[in-house]
Design a protein around this motif. Sequence first.
Motif, PDB file in Angstrom:
ATOM      1  N   ALA A 148       0.815  -1.213   0.000  1.00 16.05           N
ATOM      2  CA  ALA A 148       0.000   0.000   0.000  1.00 16.05           C
ATOM      3  C   ALA A 148       0.852   1.268   0.000  1.00 16.05           C
ATOM      4  O   ALA A 148       0.451   2.299  -0.556  1.00 16.05           O
ATOM      5  N   ALA A 149       2.031   1.199   0.602  1.00 16.35           N
ATOM      6  CA  ALA A 149       2.882   2.392   0.715  1.00 16.35           C
ATOM      7  C   ALA A 149       3.633   2.705  -0.570  1.00 16.35           C
ATOM      8  O   ALA A 149       4.120   3.821  -0.741  1.00 16.35           O
ATOM      9  N   THR A 150       3.731   1.735  -1.491  1.00 13.74           N
ATOM     10  CA  THR A 150       4.566   1.934  -2.688  1.00 13.74           C
ATOM     11  C   THR A 150       3.825   1.790  -4.008  1.00 13.74           C
ATOM     12  O   THR A 150       4.308   2.267  -5.037  1.00 13.74           O
ATOM     13  N   ILE A 151       2.674   1.139  -4.002  1.00 12.18           N
ATOM     14  CA  ILE A 151       2.013   0.815  -5.272  1.00 12.18           C
ATOM     15  C   ILE A 151       1.586   2.069  -6.038  1.00 12.18           C
ATOM     16  O   ILE A 151       1.581   2.079  -7.276  1.00 12.18           O
ATOM     17  N   ALA A 152       1.254   3.150  -5.343  1.00 10.15           N
ATOM     18  CA  ALA A 152       0.859   4.382  -6.031  1.00 10.15           C
ATOM     19  C   ALA A 152       1.999   4.903  -6.899  1.00 10.15           C
ATOM     20  O   ALA A 152       1.785   5.332  -8.041  1.00 10.15           O
ATOM     21  N   GLY A 153       3.220   4.861  -6.368  1.00 11.01           N
ATOM     22  CA  GLY A 153       4.367   5.324  -7.139  1.00 11.01           C
ATOM     23  C   GLY A 153       4.629   4.455  -8.346  1.00 11.01           C
ATOM     24  O   GLY A 153       4.954   4.955  -9.434  1.00 11.01           O
ATOM     25  N   THR A 154       4.487   3.148  -8.188  1.00  8.74           N
ATOM     26  CA  THR A 154       4.698   2.239  -9.315  1.00  8.74           C
ATOM     27  C   THR A 154       3.676   2.491 -10.408  1.00  8.74           C
ATOM     28  O   THR A 154       4.020   2.581 -11.595  1.00  8.74           O
ATOM     29  N   LEU A 155       2.412   2.612 -10.043  1.00  6.07           N
ATOM     30  CA  LEU A 155       1.371   2.865 -11.042  1.00  6.07           C
ATOM     31  C   LEU A 155       1.563   4.227 -11.710  1.00  6.07           C
ATOM     32  O   LEU A 155       1.399   4.360 -12.928  1.00  6.07           O
ATOM     33  N   ALA A 156       1.918   5.229 -10.918  1.00  8.09           N
ATOM     34  CA  ALA A 156       2.131   6.564 -11.484  1.00  8.09           C
ATOM     35  C   ALA A 156       3.266   6.553 -12.501  1.00  8.09           C
ATOM     36  O   ALA A 156       3.231   7.268 -13.507  1.00  8.09           O
ATOM     37  N   SER A 157       4.277   5.710 -12.265  1.00  8.48           N
ATOM     38  CA  SER A 157       5.407   5.654 -13.195  1.00  8.48           C
ATOM     39  C   SER A 157       5.018   5.033 -14.531  1.00  8.48           C
ATOM     40  O   SER A 157       5.727   5.196 -15.529  1.00  8.48           O
ATOM     41  N   GLY A 216      -4.595  -3.127   2.709  1.00 10.10           N
ATOM     42  CA  GLY A 216      -5.423  -2.369   1.769  1.00 10.10           C
ATOM     43  C   GLY A 216      -4.734  -2.073   0.446  1.00 10.10           C
ATOM     44  O   GLY A 216      -5.080  -1.103  -0.234  1.00 10.10           O
ATOM     45  N   THR A 217      -3.777  -2.894   0.059  1.00  8.19           N
ATOM     46  CA  THR A 217      -3.056  -2.676  -1.202  1.00  8.19           C
ATOM     47  C   THR A 217      -4.003  -2.540  -2.382  1.00  8.19           C
ATOM     48  O   THR A 217      -3.863  -1.628  -3.200  1.00  8.19           O
ATOM     49  N   ALA A 218      -4.965  -3.445  -2.500  1.00  6.43           N
ATOM     50  CA  ALA A 218      -5.878  -3.439  -3.650  1.00  6.43           C
ATOM     51  C   ALA A 218      -6.682  -2.150  -3.711  1.00  6.43           C
ATOM     52  O   ALA A 218      -6.854  -1.563  -4.789  1.00  6.43           O
ATOM     53  N   ALA A 219      -7.179  -1.702  -2.569  1.00  3.70           N
ATOM     54  CA  ALA A 219      -7.996  -0.482  -2.545  1.00  3.70           C
ATOM     55  C   ALA A 219      -7.178   0.732  -2.961  1.00  3.70           C
ATOM     56  O   ALA A 219      -7.654   1.585  -3.717  1.00  3.70           O
ATOM     57  N   VAL A 220      -5.945   0.810  -2.474  1.00  2.19           N
ATOM     58  CA  VAL A 220      -5.068   1.920  -2.868  1.00  2.19           C
ATOM     59  C   VAL A 220      -4.820   1.879  -4.368  1.00  2.19           C
ATOM     60  O   VAL A 220      -4.900   2.900  -5.061  1.00  2.19           O
ATOM     61  N   ALA A 221      -4.524   0.692  -4.885  1.00  7.46           N
ATOM     62  CA  ALA A 221      -4.231   0.547  -6.311  1.00  7.46           C
ATOM     63  C   ALA A 221      -5.435   0.924  -7.167  1.00  7.46           C
ATOM     64  O   ALA A 221      -5.297   1.602  -8.199  1.00  7.46           O
ATOM     65  N   GLU A 222      -6.612   0.505  -6.759  1.00  8.87           N
ATOM     66  CA  GLU A 222      -7.821   0.817  -7.534  1.00  8.87           C
ATOM     67  C   GLU A 222      -8.084   2.316  -7.553  1.00  8.87           C
ATOM     68  O   GLU A 222      -8.473   2.878  -8.587  1.00  8.87           O
TER      69      GLU A 222
END
Length: 243
Positions: free
Chosen positions: A14-23, A44-50
């Motif tokens: 959850a703490a890193t997936i936003a940066g990966t998707l943004a890249s 909550g990784t999935a919720a953050v990613a969605e």
Amino acid sequence: MKSVSVIIPAHNAAATIAGTLASLRSEAAVIGEVLLVDDASSDGTAAVAEDVAARLALPLRVIASSCRDAGGARNLALAQADCPWIYMIDADDLHVEGGLRSLLSRSDAQPRAEMVVGAFRRRTKGEHHQFKLPYGYTATGIANASAYLEGQVRSIAVGSALVSRRAVGETRFPIALAYDEDTLFWARLMCQAPLAVITQPVMTYFVSAERSDDRFTIKPAQRSSPGATPCVNLPTAASPSRH
């Protein structure tokens, strides 16, 4: 043309997936789907990613799994990928803008190539190292695989290579290994996939001593224990049905 399936295994990311998707946002024109394998996360990784994918207009599909193994999680997504090309990156790594399009451009320039490898760099304790260029590869698959296993060519980082779905076929990552499942996967794939290289930077990956220690001392015991949960695709209301 949206021709790439992006595969991201994620466990408590959850703490890193936003940066990966943004890249990956700059590559949206060629991405047909982003398959996030949420592997037994409790943060909550999935919720953050969605949420992030919706804001970035990335075509995300969450696959809930109980693999507790990055290779096993990737295998689930490989079995469901729909696009002609596959790109894999981990949930705490960063794609370099233009890298995916550069990989695709080389595949167009060398139509026989079914695997294209680019440059990558490590990020350790917040410090970026120099990009490492692929070298030593030839046009012969068996020779490439042998040299790869012997350490005579530049290693491939997950996130620095593009492979055709046709070439992958039934090839999968070995599971329940602390290390080197990536090495064995790439070596096997090289035997059957003509390879091309580019010198453009493709990705930056995060090196974590804590994560490595965890894989070596804790996760193998969990994966090999008699009561370990099998690697399966779990049903989830968040994942849309496939057409």
